[in-house]
Design a protein around this motif. Sequence first.
Motif, short mmCIF file in Angstrom:
data_model
loop_
_atom_site.label_atom_id
_atom_site.label_comp_id
_atom_site.label_asym_id
_atom_site.label_seq_id
_atom_site.Cartn_x
_atom_site.Cartn_y
_atom_site.Cartn_z
N CYS A 172 16.84 15.26 6.56
CA CYS A 172 17.79 14.43 5.13
C CYS A 172 18.02 13.15 5.67
CB CYS A 172 19.44 15.16 5.71
SG CYS A 172 21.16 14.15 5.59
N ARG A 228 20.90 11.63 7.40
CA ARG A 228 20.98 12.16 9.07
C ARG A 228 20.07 10.86 9.62
NH1 ARG A 228 23.46 13.31 12.72
NH2 ARG A 228 22.11 12.06 14.41
N CYS A 241 26.56 10.82 -0.17
CA CYS A 241 26.61 12.24 0.41
C CYS A 241 27.36 11.02 1.45
CB CYS A 241 25.64 12.68 0.68
SG CYS A 241 24.50 11.57 1.37
N GLY A 244 26.23 10.76 4.33
CA GLY A 244 25.02 10.22 5.32
C GLY A 244 25.23 8.72 4.22
#
Length: 249
Positions: free
Chosen positions: A94, A97, A130, A132
Motif C-alpha cells: 500500500c 502505508r 485515501c 495513506g
Amino acid sequence: MRKIAIYGKGGIGKSTTVSNLSRALAAKGKTVMQIGCDPKADSTKNLVGGQPIPTILKTLKEKKKNVQLEDIIVEGDGGVLCLEAGGPTPGIGCAGRGIISAFETLETLHAYDTYQPDIVIYDVLGDVVCGGFAMPLRNGYSDEVYIVTSGEMMSMYAASNIAGAVRQFANRDYASLGGLILNAKNIENEEHLVHKLSQEIGTGVIQHIPRNPVVQKAEHQGKTVVEAYPEDEMTYVYMTLADKILKED
Ligand code: ADP
Ligand code: SF4
Ligand code: MG
C-alpha cells in the motif's frame, strides 16, 4: 518551522512547481526540506541533476534499523534538503502505508530537529485521497495545503476531492486550505474554470503559472528553471509564488 503540503493529480506539474518553489525559497534565504510523497519518487530530481535519489522505503528495506539520515537526505541545488518516500513493489503493498512508514522514520531519526528547516514541503499525489495519501494532512504533519490544478476536468475533479479531504480534518485543527495553484495547460476558458472551482470549494487561486517550454529545457538539464534560467520570466513567476507563500505565514 512551517509545513506545507502540495497536492494534485498525477502529471499536473506538482513536482515541477514544488522544486521550483523550493529553489525560489532557498534563493530567499530559507532552509527548505522537500519530501516527495509519490511512488514515482521523482519529486526532487530537478534539484539533484536529474538523477533519482535513494527512497526512504527502499533504504529501510535494505538497512532496516541501521538507516541514518545521511542515507535518505540529499542536499540539492541551493541547499534544498531532498527526500523521497518511495513506493511499494507494483501490485504488492500500500503506497499510503509507505508514506506513513517514511514519516515515522523521519520522526525516529529526528530529521526535523537535526536539520531545522524553515519550511517543509510535501509533494503529494492526489489522485486517490485515501487514509495513506491523506497522511500529510493529519496529525499536525502540515499546516497548509495548496492544490495544483489546470482547467482540465480530471485535475479539477482531483482538486475538488482533495479539498473535501482537507475539510474532513478541519474541525480537528489540522491543515487548512491555502489555495489553488493554476498550472496552465492552455485549455479554453481555463482561468474562468479554475476560478469557478476555487469559489465552489471556498478558496482562491494564489498563482497562475503559465505553460512555458523553458520548463522542459531546464528539465532536460536536470535543473529547475530557477537554477538554469534565473533571468527568465518563469523564474519571476516561481519567485512570486514563493513570496505569496511566505506572506501567508
Ligand atoms: P507531477 O509531479 O504532478 O506528476 P510533473 O511536475 O512531473 O508532474 O510534471 C509533468 C510534466 O509537465 C513534466 O514533464 C514537466 O516538464 C511539465 N510541466 C509542468 N509544469 C509545466 C509548465 N508550467 N510549463 C510547461 N511544462 C510543464
Ligand atoms: Fe493504500 Fe490508499 Fe492504495 Fe488503499 S488506496 S492500498 S490505502 S494507497
Ligand atoms: Mg511528481
